[in-house]
Design an enzyme around this catalytic site. Sequence first.
Site, PDB file in Angstrom:
ATOM      1  N   ASP A   1     -11.975  22.113  46.928  1.00 49.02           N
ATOM      2  CA  ASP A   1     -10.579  21.790  46.662  1.00 49.02           C
ATOM      3  C   ASP A   1     -10.584  21.332  45.213  1.00 49.02           C
ATOM      4  O   ASP A   1     -11.040  20.221  44.909  1.00 49.02           O
ATOM      5  CB  ASP A   1     -10.077  20.664  47.580  1.00 49.02           C
ATOM      6  CG  ASP A   1      -8.590  20.424  47.372  1.00 49.02           C
ATOM      7  OD1 ASP A   1      -8.179  20.297  46.210  1.00 49.02           O
ATOM      8  OD2 ASP A   1      -7.849  20.363  48.367  1.00 49.02           O
ATOM      9  N   HIS A   2     -10.123  22.207  44.316  1.00 49.44           N
ATOM     10  CA  HIS A   2     -10.378  21.921  42.902  1.00 49.44           C
ATOM     11  C   HIS A   2      -9.672  20.653  42.425  1.00 49.44           C
ATOM     12  O   HIS A   2     -10.072  20.073  41.420  1.00 49.44           O
ATOM     13  CB  HIS A   2     -10.065  23.132  42.017  1.00 49.44           C
ATOM     14  CG  HIS A   2      -8.618  23.354  41.738  1.00 49.44           C
ATOM     15  ND1 HIS A   2      -7.763  23.908  42.647  1.00 49.44           N
ATOM     16  CD2 HIS A   2      -7.877  23.088  40.636  1.00 49.44           C
ATOM     17  CE1 HIS A   2      -6.552  23.979  42.111  1.00 49.44           C
ATOM     18  NE2 HIS A   2      -6.591  23.484  40.890  1.00 49.44           N
TER      19      HIS A   2
ATOM     20  N   ARG B   1     -17.400  45.522  44.766  1.00 54.07           N
ATOM     21  CA  ARG B   1     -17.412  46.934  45.174  1.00 54.07           C
ATOM     22  C   ARG B   1     -17.508  47.929  44.026  1.00 54.07           C
ATOM     23  O   ARG B   1     -18.214  48.899  44.090  1.00 54.07           O
ATOM     24  CB  ARG B   1     -16.095  47.242  45.883  1.00 54.07           C
ATOM     25  CG  ARG B   1     -16.034  46.690  47.239  1.00 54.07           C
ATOM     26  CD  ARG B   1     -14.958  47.394  48.048  1.00 54.07           C
ATOM     27  NE  ARG B   1     -14.749  46.655  49.277  1.00 54.07           N
ATOM     28  CZ  ARG B   1     -13.805  45.748  49.430  1.00 54.07           C
ATOM     29  NH1 ARG B   1     -12.955  45.518  48.466  1.00 54.07           N
ATOM     30  NH2 ARG B   1     -13.698  45.080  50.559  1.00 54.07           N
TER      31      ARG B   1
ATOM     32  N   HIS C   1      -4.489  20.133  48.440  1.00 46.93           N
ATOM     33  CA  HIS C   1      -4.487  19.267  47.255  1.00 46.93           C
ATOM     34  C   HIS C   1      -3.725  17.959  47.459  1.00 46.93           C
ATOM     35  O   HIS C   1      -4.198  16.883  47.109  1.00 46.93           O
ATOM     36  CB  HIS C   1      -3.880  20.006  46.059  1.00 46.93           C
ATOM     37  CG  HIS C   1      -4.474  21.364  45.811  1.00 46.93           C
ATOM     38  ND1 HIS C   1      -5.816  21.623  45.986  1.00 46.93           N
ATOM     39  CD2 HIS C   1      -3.918  22.526  45.398  1.00 46.93           C
ATOM     40  CE1 HIS C   1      -6.047  22.900  45.677  1.00 46.93           C
ATOM     41  NE2 HIS C   1      -4.921  23.465  45.326  1.00 46.93           N
TER      42      HIS C   1
ATOM     43  N   ASP D   1      -0.143  26.263  50.613  1.00 41.32           N
ATOM     44  CA  ASP D   1      -0.825  26.488  49.340  1.00 41.32           C
ATOM     45  C   ASP D   1      -1.199  25.172  48.643  1.00 41.32           C
ATOM     46  O   ASP D   1      -2.251  25.075  48.016  1.00 41.32           O
ATOM     47  CB  ASP D   1       0.095  27.318  48.422  1.00 41.32           C
ATOM     48  CG  ASP D   1      -0.562  27.694  47.111  1.00 41.32           C
ATOM     49  OD1 ASP D   1      -1.690  28.211  47.157  1.00 41.32           O
ATOM     50  OD2 ASP D   1       0.045  27.466  46.042  1.00 41.32           O
TER      51      ASP D   1
HETATM   52  C1  BG6 Z   1      -3.858  26.427  43.503  1.00 44.03           C
HETATM   53  C2  BG6 Z   1      -2.621  27.039  44.095  1.00 44.03           C
HETATM   54  O1  BG6 Z   1      -4.719  25.992  44.527  1.00 44.03           O
HETATM   55  O2  BG6 Z   1      -3.477  25.340  42.688  1.00 44.03           O
HETATM   56  C3  BG6 Z   1      -1.677  27.485  43.013  1.00 44.03           C
HETATM   57  O3  BG6 Z   1      -2.989  28.161  44.895  1.00 44.03           O
HETATM   58  C4  BG6 Z   1      -1.380  26.361  42.059  1.00 44.03           C
HETATM   59  O4  BG6 Z   1      -0.477  27.998  43.560  1.00 44.03           O
HETATM   60  C5  BG6 Z   1      -2.675  25.705  41.590  1.00 44.03           C
HETATM   61  O5  BG6 Z   1      -0.685  26.871  40.963  1.00 44.03           O
HETATM   62  C6  BG6 Z   1      -2.410  24.469  40.776  1.00 44.03           C
HETATM   63  O6  BG6 Z   1      -3.612  24.045  40.226  1.00 44.03           O
HETATM   64  P1  BG6 Z   1      -3.681  23.395  38.783  1.00 44.03           P
HETATM   65  O7  BG6 Z   1      -5.102  22.976  38.628  1.00 44.03           O
HETATM   66  O8  BG6 Z   1      -3.262  24.458  37.830  1.00 44.03           O
HETATM   67  O9  BG6 Z   1      -2.719  22.265  38.841  1.00 44.03           O
END
Ligand code: BG6
Length: 506
Positions: free
Chosen positions: A195-196, A59, A258, A253
């Site tokens: 989903d990282h 924006r 995860h 979360d």
């Molecule tokens: C995120 C969560 O998806 O993953 C966070 O929203 C969390 O709350 C994070 O801190 C943890 O990811 P990583 O890669 O730092 O372990």
Amino acid sequence: MMANPLREGLTTRAVPQPCAIVIFGATGDLTHRKLIPALYNLAADGELPPGTTVVGFARRPKTDEEFREELKETTKKFSRQTVRDDIWSSFAAGLFYHQSDFEDESGYTSLARQLDDIDAKRGTRGNRLFYFAAAPEQFEPILKNLKAAGLNESKNGGWSRVIVEKPFGRDLASARELNGIVASSFSEEQTYRIDHFLGKETAQNILVLRFANAIFEPIWNSRYIDHVQITAAETLGVEARGGYYETAGALRDMVQNHMLQLLCLVAMEPPTDLRADSIRDEKLKVVRSLRRYDVEQVAQFVVRGQYTAGAINGTDVPGYRQEEKVDPNSTTETYVALRAIIDNWRWSEVPIYIRVGKRLPKSATEISVHFKRAPQVLFNRNNAELGQNVLVIRIQPDEGISLRTMAKIPGSSLRIEPVKMDFRYGTSFGKASPEAYERLLLDAMSGDATLFARRDEVEEAWAFIDTIENGWARGADPLTFYPAGTWGPEEADELLARDGRSWRRL
Ligand code: BG6
């Protein structure tokens, strides 16, 4: 040439193609902390297809130059590798800013024109990757407008894909609704739910450990495995994310996505091949087999906690209720421990204990597989002090795998102690692992959805999580508290103690 979505064997992968990556929410935290540093590192490693272009859509008014300057500053801060001026300047030549409201249709027609122009000038061949780093309420207008501008369809032999960030709903009903909204503009094949954790090197190695070695699979079942623990501990609190966190809590979360993804990788059956859907089919079966809780079982098998003021590494930190944008009477959980059971043949009655928490004494994510004790004969007669064999998969930090075995202490008497066989990524491969986002962005550019969550997987995970949220809503399992810098509420220790077990010390 079209990418071959089949990941063949261990050495080849589909070729990522140059594309225009349009980031919605380009001025946000994720873009600065993760996305641009990941793309920069790919460029620095020569992995980013030449011509790849980023268009930040947001924006606030901003020029391309201002956008580039801001990104350079934050990339310097968050990049895994030092930012080199020469690499940055060629990378930055492919960064553009597009100012528009998400609701404004004309912003998308001008975006379409800009993308055509980029195709002509930078050779992106009609390939577009739309990255949704905006708040979920904004997904609907963005998707509608992308469709109205014809940007959801492939053009000139190129492709159009969308990457959707979490939170992917807050329960089954909202996840279904969101999936429906996405599906009205993009097909499932075009949709990449990120989903990282799946992009973390060690998470990917779980399947290699299990299925590229012949020695583990025969013992990977309830005959030999006593229980499994999955831990994601963080020293961080909610930082500046109180507003979002208040609507989520640790269960939504971390666990819904995860933790369940890690659980699936550990517990799934061998897939028939390495295609994205073959792997995701098997993961889905695991989530489907998770025993659902009734209200009473939630009280019995799930612990929820919230941190109070305490100290992390000697520094005083406030309690959750004192954090920015958090209700001073909040009952949001920052810690969850649970005991899950997978009702299938392989895992019958093997407890899977999961714990996640913020403001714990240490940041560490790991999976530990605890094997049954040796039979009570010979060295283990009278159930002596012999411990269990434990296979630990360290997701982060200090990525690696270790196996705890028993060994004789040198000397004339027979004394046995546990020792560790240890594989460390750092020492074995001598280089830092790429960041999860690097891998995942490349995969999306290659059309490989293996490490992304499919619609049915996400919905099934919510169905499981909903049983817990439902129990909590009905008053099961009152909130417990733990001081920041401790290992969570005592109730979490009791959860395992009742089964004659304890959490692994990290
Ligand atoms: C995120 C969560 O998806 O993953 C966070 O929203 C969390 O709350 C994070 O801190 C943890 O990811 P990583 O890669 O730092 O372990």
